[in-house]
Design an enzyme around this catalytic site. Structure first.
Site, PDB file in Angstrom:
ATOM      1  N   GLU A   2     -91.442 -30.533   1.557  1.00 26.93           N
ATOM      2  CA  GLU A   2     -91.931 -30.639   0.090  1.00 26.93           C
ATOM      3  C   GLU A   2     -91.104 -29.191  -0.119  1.00 26.93           C
ATOM      4  OE1 GLU A   2     -96.488 -29.305  -0.181  1.00 26.93           O
ATOM      5  OE2 GLU A   2     -95.910 -27.829   1.354  1.00 26.93           O
TER       6      GLU A   2
ATOM      7  N   ILE B 255     -92.170 -23.760   6.661  1.00 28.04           N
ATOM      8  CA  ILE B 255     -91.473 -22.951   6.493  1.00 28.04           C
ATOM      9  C   ILE B 255     -91.180 -21.687   7.344  1.00 28.04           C
ATOM     10  CG2 ILE B 255     -93.413 -21.381   5.237  1.00 28.04           C
ATOM     11  CD1 ILE B 255     -91.310 -19.911   3.512  1.00 28.04           C
ATOM     12  N   GLY B 256     -90.442 -20.898   8.248  1.00 32.66           N
ATOM     13  CA  GLY B 256     -90.501 -19.385   9.049  1.00 32.66           C
ATOM     14  C   GLY B 256     -90.013 -19.590  10.412  1.00 32.66           C
ATOM     15  N   ALA B 257     -89.818 -19.485  11.186  1.00 32.65           N
ATOM     16  CA  ALA B 257     -89.074 -18.579  12.356  1.00 32.65           C
ATOM     17  C   ALA B 257     -88.592 -20.177  12.733  1.00 32.65           C
ATOM     18  CB  ALA B 257     -89.080 -17.249  12.947  1.00 32.65           C
TER      19      ALA B 257
END
Length: 437
Positions: free
Chosen positions: A244, A220-222
């Site tokens: 996941e 997850i993230g930018a």
């Protein structure tokens, strides 16, 4: 009695559902989109003066439950398996104790905890409305909920019409639930962080490592969001996804024909995941989609399963890497920021996958550029997420270091080359001192 009669007999208010919880219970709430509404948890918290000795276990919480205020600690012994921006202060202030656990072993750890501290388990989770056969779906979060349900937990379902049915192992009959509460709330959809120029450079470096027929796991993230954008505009083809968390942009990659899962070894033609957090477009794609299968993380992250997948590419973020390749992704020193999650599961899976790659990404600096993330030694107290012997590709905005075939001195030199230039001289001095060359 029909399933509809069973369902109606179990419908109640949040206040009534909260009364299911008893002193001495172990209370669990799922991660992400499976976690119950604020009203559900606040109804439990309101019973603090009549309950005692409740263990409350959570991870990746997105709702600002009042139960996390210090005044509730006398009643609720709080444990967390994964922090985020909303909850990491709780560790720093001693509100919660951290439970070290990686995604694939949550169910196993639950059994081991029951063995040393047996309690009645209660889980509150959001579910879809029942289908025509009386089955609700866990929808977009199967991370550990099936393991807990199958271990005999008492289950309270919040029925949300915005939660779709999903394929995989997500369905339970209404008879399996103790209570139902009907709600109508939009699914949580956090804004995707805007990528900086540094993030864009990191994503471009990652893209250079990808090949046709790779099977992707993305965190997850930018940077992951930017990676999806770059893939969507690339010439890559026949990609698979076994992950996941279903990453932002998955729907775009499928719609453009870049992801078809055609050459996957396990679950061919299917995207495998355990949960997701994203935007409405992603949710619309994942729900009711036979191409997408949701499973508990004990299955989706099973290391023996991942090792079978060819060309498995695991892309995850990190906080620090020391000069011999030890990776800390959860904390800066004793200050926790997340948790192990499934990173090590996929790192090991990719390590043993034929043609696999484990890629750990990070900007070269933090704290406004004042500190290097590549360090002689990890910050004192740092939680090691990936041991150095499983470290593979480290990627910053300055380049790529492939550590797997290198000795410790070679690793240090490779990491220094991708550190921020203003720290390279000091890192070289530290490397010569630490590794005696």
């Amino acid at each position: 009695m029909s399933w509809r009669d069973v369902y109606r007999s179990k419908l109640c208010s949040h206040k009534q559902a909260a009364r299911v919880v008893k002193s001495g219970d172990r209370l669990l709430t799922p991660i992400g989109l499976g976690e119950p509404s604020t009203a559900a948890m606040d109804a439990v918290a309101d019973r603090k003066d009549e309950l005692k000795d409740i263990q409350y276990i959570n991870a990746l919480v997105f709702h600002p439950y009042k139960i996390f205020a210090r005044e509730y600690m006398k009643t609720f012994d709080m444990m967390c398996g994964f922090y985020n921006q909303l909850t990491m202060w709780q560790h720093d202030e001693g509100i919660t104790a951290f439970l070290p656990i990686q995604s694939s072993s949550v169910g196993n750890v639950s059994k081991k905890r029951q063995a040393i501290d047996p309690r009645r388990m209660v889980i509150i989770t959001q579910v879809s409305p029942p289908d025509d056969h009386g089955y609700v779906s866990l929808g977009f979060d199967l991370f550990f909920t099936p393991d807990i349900i199958d271990q005999g937990a008492v289950v309270i379902g919040e029925v949300n019409p915005n939660m779709p049915h999903t394929y995989g192992n997500s369905h339970y009959h209404v008879s399996r639930f103790k209570k139902f509460v009907e709600i109508d709330e939009p699914l949580f959809s956090p804004p995707l962080p805007e990528p900086s120029e540094v993030h864009k450079k990191i994503a471009a470096n990652v893209l250079s490592l990808l090949r046709d027929r790779d099977c992707l796991q993305v965190g997850i993230g930018a940077v992951p969001g930017q990676i999806s954008k770059l893939i969507a505009n690339s010439d890559l083809k026949d990609l698979g996804i076994h992950t996941e968390m279903a990453p932002q942009g998955t729907h775009l990659l499928v719609e453009k024909g870049l992801v078809n899962c055609k050459y996957k070894t396990t679950h061919p033609n299917k995207i495998v995941t355990s949960f997701t957090v994203g935007d409405k477009e992603l949710y619309d794609f994942l729900g009711n989609n036979p191409m997408v299968e949701f499973y508990c993380a004990s299955y989706s992250n099973s290391i023996p399963l991942l090792c079978q997948e060819k060309n498995l590419v695991a892309i995850n973020g990190s906080a620090e890497v020391d000069l011999v390749g030890t990776i800390a992704s959860e904390s800066f020193g004793d200050s926790m920021r997340s948790g192990p999650g499934g990173q090590l599961d996929f790192v090991i899976g990719a390590y043993w996958s034929e043609g696999g790659k484990a890629i750990n990404i990070m900007p070269s600096t933090y704290d406004g550029g004042k500190k290097s993330r590549i360090v002689p030694y990890l910050t004192q107290g740092a939680r090691v997420t990936v041991p150095r012997h499983y470290a593979q590709y480290i990627v910053t905005e300055w380049g790529i270091a492939n550590l797997a075939p290198l000795n410790e001195r070679e690793r240090a030199l490779a990491l220094i080359e991708i550190a921020h230039p203003k720290f390279r001289a000091d890192l070289l001095k530290a490397a010569k001192k630490r590794l005696r060359f």
